[in-house]
Design a protein around this motif. Structure first.
Motif, PDB file in Angstrom:
ATOM      1  N   PHE A 109       0.927  -1.668   0.390  1.00 51.07           N
ATOM      2  CA  PHE A 109       0.223  -0.051  -0.073  1.00 51.07           C
ATOM      3  C   PHE A 109       1.191   0.973  -0.242  1.00 51.07           C
ATOM      4  O   PHE A 109       1.454   2.059   0.725  1.00 51.07           O
ATOM      5  N   HIS A 110       0.922   2.071  -1.311  1.00 49.00           N
ATOM      6  CA  HIS A 110       2.042   3.863  -0.917  1.00 49.00           C
ATOM      7  C   HIS A 110       0.698   4.748  -1.094  1.00 49.00           C
ATOM      8  O   HIS A 110      -0.387   5.146  -2.119  1.00 49.00           O
ATOM      9  N   PRO A 111      -0.136   5.176   0.027  1.00 51.11           N
ATOM     10  CA  PRO A 111      -1.413   6.017  -0.083  1.00 51.11           C
ATOM     11  C   PRO A 111      -0.900   7.628  -1.217  1.00 51.11           C
ATOM     12  O   PRO A 111      -1.306   8.039  -1.470  1.00 51.11           O
ATOM     13  N   ASP A 112       0.102   7.466  -0.757  1.00 51.59           N
ATOM     14  CA  ASP A 112       0.669   9.299  -1.610  1.00 51.59           C
ATOM     15  C   ASP A 112       0.222   8.310  -3.224  1.00 51.59           C
ATOM     16  O   ASP A 112       0.051   9.300  -3.829  1.00 51.59           O
ATOM     17  N   ARG A 113       0.790   7.119  -3.468  1.00 42.92           N
ATOM     18  CA  ARG A 113       0.703   7.225  -5.011  1.00 42.92           C
ATOM     19  C   ARG A 113      -0.804   6.531  -5.132  1.00 42.92           C
ATOM     20  O   ARG A 113      -1.500   7.111  -7.107  1.00 42.92           O
ATOM     21  N   ASP A 114      -1.947   6.547  -4.633  1.00 43.05           N
ATOM     22  CA  ASP A 114      -3.048   6.251  -4.242  1.00 43.05           C
ATOM     23  C   ASP A 114      -3.073   7.584  -5.015  1.00 43.05           C
ATOM     24  O   ASP A 114      -4.405   8.084  -5.810  1.00 43.05           O
ATOM     25  N   ALA A 115      -3.353   8.527  -3.652  1.00 45.58           N
ATOM     26  CA  ALA A 115      -4.124   9.943  -3.768  1.00 45.58           C
ATOM     27  C   ALA A 115      -3.117  10.080  -5.397  1.00 45.58           C
ATOM     28  O   ALA A 115      -4.598  11.258  -5.868  1.00 45.58           O
ATOM     29  N   ALA A 116      -2.095  10.201  -5.837  1.00 44.47           N
ATOM     30  CA  ALA A 116      -2.238  10.821  -7.247  1.00 44.47           C
ATOM     31  C   ALA A 116      -2.955   9.922  -8.191  1.00 44.47           C
ATOM     32  O   ALA A 116      -3.042  10.839  -8.881  1.00 44.47           O
ATOM     33  N   ASP A 117      -3.016   8.855  -8.103  1.00 39.93           N
ATOM     34  CA  ASP A 117      -3.933   8.187  -9.404  1.00 39.93           C
ATOM     35  C   ASP A 117      -5.133   8.482  -9.223  1.00 39.93           C
ATOM     36  O   ASP A 117      -5.502   9.202  -9.820  1.00 39.93           O
ATOM     37  N   ILE A 118      -5.464   8.657  -7.634  1.00 33.32           N
ATOM     38  CA  ILE A 118      -7.072   9.623  -8.062  1.00 33.32           C
ATOM     39  C   ILE A 118      -7.827  10.631  -8.616  1.00 33.32           C
ATOM     40  O   ILE A 118      -7.954  11.126  -9.157  1.00 33.32           O
ATOM     41  N   GLN A 119      -6.300  11.264  -8.267  1.00 34.78           N
ATOM     42  CA  GLN A 119      -6.556  13.032  -8.676  1.00 34.78           C
ATOM     43  C   GLN A 119      -6.840  12.927 -10.212  1.00 34.78           C
ATOM     44  O   GLN A 119      -7.248  13.865 -11.167  1.00 34.78           O
ATOM     45  N   ARG A 129      -8.821  -1.131  -0.620  1.00 34.96           N
ATOM     46  CA  ARG A 129      -8.861  -0.454   0.605  1.00 34.96           C
ATOM     47  C   ARG A 129      -9.458  -0.556   1.384  1.00 34.96           C
ATOM     48  O   ARG A 129     -10.392   0.106   1.662  1.00 34.96           O
ATOM     49  N   ASN A 130      -8.933  -0.700   2.304  1.00 35.84           N
ATOM     50  CA  ASN A 130      -9.806  -1.330   3.736  1.00 35.84           C
ATOM     51  C   ASN A 130     -10.007   0.497   4.350  1.00 35.84           C
ATOM     52  O   ASN A 130      -9.225   1.460   4.253  1.00 35.84           O
ATOM     53  N   ASN A 131     -10.813   0.996   5.465  1.00 32.00           N
ATOM     54  CA  ASN A 131     -11.309   2.426   5.876  1.00 32.00           C
ATOM     55  C   ASN A 131      -9.620   2.529   6.131  1.00 32.00           C
ATOM     56  O   ASN A 131      -9.472   3.880   5.669  1.00 32.00           O
ATOM     57  N   ALA A 132      -8.766   2.420   7.029  1.00 33.54           N
ATOM     58  CA  ALA A 132      -7.796   2.790   7.639  1.00 33.54           C
ATOM     59  C   ALA A 132      -6.901   3.295   6.526  1.00 33.54           C
ATOM     60  O   ALA A 132      -6.090   4.069   6.507  1.00 33.54           O
ATOM     61  N   GLN A 133      -7.023   2.631   5.286  1.00 34.02           N
ATOM     62  CA  GLN A 133      -5.576   3.347   4.378  1.00 34.02           C
ATOM     63  C   GLN A 133      -6.619   4.273   3.403  1.00 34.02           C
ATOM     64  O   GLN A 133      -5.377   5.046   3.330  1.00 34.02           O
ATOM     65  N   ARG A 134      -7.722   3.982   3.169  1.00 33.47           N
ATOM     66  CA  ARG A 134      -8.611   5.221   2.826  1.00 33.47           C
ATOM     67  C   ARG A 134      -8.550   6.325   3.525  1.00 33.47           C
ATOM     68  O   ARG A 134      -8.295   7.665   2.630  1.00 33.47           O
ATOM     69  N   GLN A 135      -8.158   6.341   4.279  1.00 36.16           N
ATOM     70  CA  GLN A 135      -8.350   7.698   5.572  1.00 36.16           C
ATOM     71  C   GLN A 135      -7.568   8.209   4.888  1.00 36.16           C
ATOM     72  O   GLN A 135      -6.825   9.574   4.801  1.00 36.16           O
ATOM     73  N   ALA A 136      -5.457   7.227   5.138  1.00 33.92           N
ATOM     74  CA  ALA A 136      -4.861   7.690   4.576  1.00 33.92           C
ATOM     75  C   ALA A 136      -4.631   8.416   3.493  1.00 33.92           C
ATOM     76  O   ALA A 136      -3.777   8.902   3.560  1.00 33.92           O
ATOM     77  N   VAL A 137      -5.286   7.174   2.054  1.00 39.49           N
ATOM     78  CA  VAL A 137      -5.075   8.335   1.165  1.00 39.49           C
ATOM     79  C   VAL A 137      -5.511   9.874   1.316  1.00 39.49           C
ATOM     80  O   VAL A 137      -5.646  11.006   0.322  1.00 39.49           O
ATOM     81  N   ALA A 138      -6.794   9.679   2.093  1.00 41.88           N
ATOM     82  CA  ALA A 138      -7.672  11.269   1.960  1.00 41.88           C
ATOM     83  C   ALA A 138      -6.296  12.008   2.621  1.00 41.88           C
ATOM     84  O   ALA A 138      -6.618  12.874   2.158  1.00 41.88           O
ATOM     85  N   LEU A 154     -15.509   7.630   8.061  1.00 37.21           N
ATOM     86  CA  LEU A 154     -14.934   6.862   9.402  1.00 37.21           C
ATOM     87  C   LEU A 154     -16.511   6.199   9.203  1.00 37.21           C
ATOM     88  O   LEU A 154     -17.313   6.615   9.722  1.00 37.21           O
ATOM     89  N   PRO A 155     -15.853   4.931   9.755  1.00 37.76           N
ATOM     90  CA  PRO A 155     -17.091   3.827  10.155  1.00 37.76           C
ATOM     91  C   PRO A 155     -18.211   4.495  11.162  1.00 37.76           C
ATOM     92  O   PRO A 155     -19.660   4.507  10.611  1.00 37.76           O
ATOM     93  N   GLU A 156     -17.648   4.875  11.950  1.00 34.79           N
ATOM     94  CA  GLU A 156     -19.051   6.017  13.128  1.00 34.79           C
ATOM     95  C   GLU A 156     -19.018   7.125  12.733  1.00 34.79           C
ATOM     96  O   GLU A 156     -20.311   7.073  12.602  1.00 34.79           O
ATOM     97  N   GLN A 157     -18.616   8.092  11.362  1.00 37.71           N
ATOM     98  CA  GLN A 157     -19.357   9.338  10.337  1.00 37.71           C
ATOM     99  C   GLN A 157     -21.361   7.849  10.181  1.00 37.71           C
ATOM    100  O   GLN A 157     -21.819   8.782   9.743  1.00 37.71           O
ATOM    101  N   LEU A 158     -20.699   7.125   8.855  1.00 37.72           N
ATOM    102  CA  LEU A 158     -21.493   6.583   8.310  1.00 37.72           C
ATOM    103  C   LEU A 158     -22.599   6.096   9.322  1.00 37.72           C
ATOM    104  O   LEU A 158     -23.779   6.413   8.737  1.00 37.72           O
ATOM    105  N   GLU A 159     -22.443   5.303  10.154  1.00 40.60           N
ATOM    106  CA  GLU A 159     -24.055   4.824  11.337  1.00 40.60           C
ATOM    107  C   GLU A 159     -24.820   6.651  11.398  1.00 40.60           C
ATOM    108  O   GLU A 159     -25.498   6.165  11.940  1.00 40.60           O
TER     109      GLU A 159
END
Length: 313
Positions: A23-33, A51-60, A93-98
């Motif tokens: 997992f490379h959050p910086d690479r994912d962020a650039a790919d998303i951009q 990506r799991n939620n913790a990884q999605r938070q890192a990407v964000a 975050l999971p609790e934000q979704l609920e």
């Protein structure tokens, strides 16, 4: 799915979304951009559902550092409709979704009692405390007060007791007697049902409900159906199902194939017990969740839901 797995093997493997290796959050962020610039929804789906939620938070976070933009805001500009809603839920975050699902259930005319119950009955006290704290942050409102304002009578008492699940011990026999006695008068008493069913652990309650069925010669469902009415009856029915078979209850909800339910439940349970819910869905309907999604959704939304579901059963 093999039902003979030992509980140890099951442990930690009940979710369908796992951490992405390498997992490379910086690479994912650039790919998303880049995907946002191309309006390439399929690429956004591929990254965010793998990506799991913790990884999605890192990407964000990485996306914000690189672009000085909020990822949710950037997604909103490019996406629309149900796919937008789904990808925004993945970024929360999971609790934000609920918290958001509870808010939506109370919005507008009429209350979606069943969604309130689904979340309040299937979540632990600790999770609900976190959800209530996030609810206050997000909406500047107190969740308990909002629930009270949307409900009334015994149903309101039940909903508040579910939000603040107490943890008290009781003896199985005493609890069975209290529940049986509550049904013996002309009008059934709600109090013991609220107190006992919201304050004991599920193993204890399983025994209580089994004993009650033996003692009365009727299923708990039949007792509830005959002796209570309205929203309170619905509340007890959902609560009993969540005590006895939460995955079967959630699979029944998915059978409706209502978009908001399917997306809410699948995202919310993707890292916890979606494999169990999938197995229950197959038993209930004779079809896998994966192929049922195909009949009701299409395009990138279908790709995203099938990626969360992960595979055919």
């Amino acid at each position: 799915m093999d039902e003979n797995f030992s509980s140890d093997m099951w442990w930690g493997t009940l979710g369908t979304i796992r951490p992405f290796p390498n997992f490379h959050p910086d690479r994912d962020a650039a790919d998303i951009q880049a995907a946002l610039e191309r309006k390439d929804a399929a690429a956004l789906v591929r990254i965010l559902t793998n990506r799991n939620n913790a990884q999605r938070q890192a990407v964000a976070q990485s996306f914000q550092d690189q672009t000085k933009q909020d990822l949710s805001g950037a997604l909103k500009k490019v996406l629309s409709g149900e796919l937008e809603e789904l990808l925004l839920q993945l970024v929360m975050l999971p609790e934000q979704l609920e918290a958001q699902r509870l808010k939506a259930a109370m919005a507008g005319l009429g209350t979606d009692e069943e969604t309130l119950l689904e979340i309040l009955c299937s979540r632990s006290r600790k999770t609900l405390q976190e959800v209530a704290a996030v609810y206050r942050q997000m909406y500047k409102k107190d969740l308990e007060k909002e629930l009270k304002a949307e409900t009334s009578g015994d149903f309101a008492r039940l909903v508040v007791a579910l939000l603040n699940k107490a943890a008290t011990a009781g003896s199985v026999q005493t609890d069975v007697q209290a529940l049986a006695a509550s049904l013996s008068g002309k009008k059934a008493e709600a109090g013991p049902w609220i107190n006992i069913l919201t304050s004991r652990d599920s193993d204890h309650l399983d025994k209580v409900l089994m004993e009650l069925e033996l003692e009365t010669g009727q299923t708990v469902d039949q007792l509830v159906e005959k002796r209570f009415s309205g929203d309170f009856r619905l509340g007890l029915r959902v609560l009993v199902q969540c005590i006895q078979n939460p995955e079967v209850y959630l699979a029944q909800r998915l059978l409706t194939m209502k978009t908001s339910l399917v997306q809410g439940i699948m995202v919310s349970h993707s890292e916890e017990d979606l494999l169990r819910i999938r197995a229950a869905f197959l038993r209930l309907s004779g079809s896998s969740l994966y192929s049922t999604l195909q009949k009701h959704f299409k395009g990138e939304q279908l790709l995203a839901l099938q990626a969360i579901c992960r595979s055919e059963d």
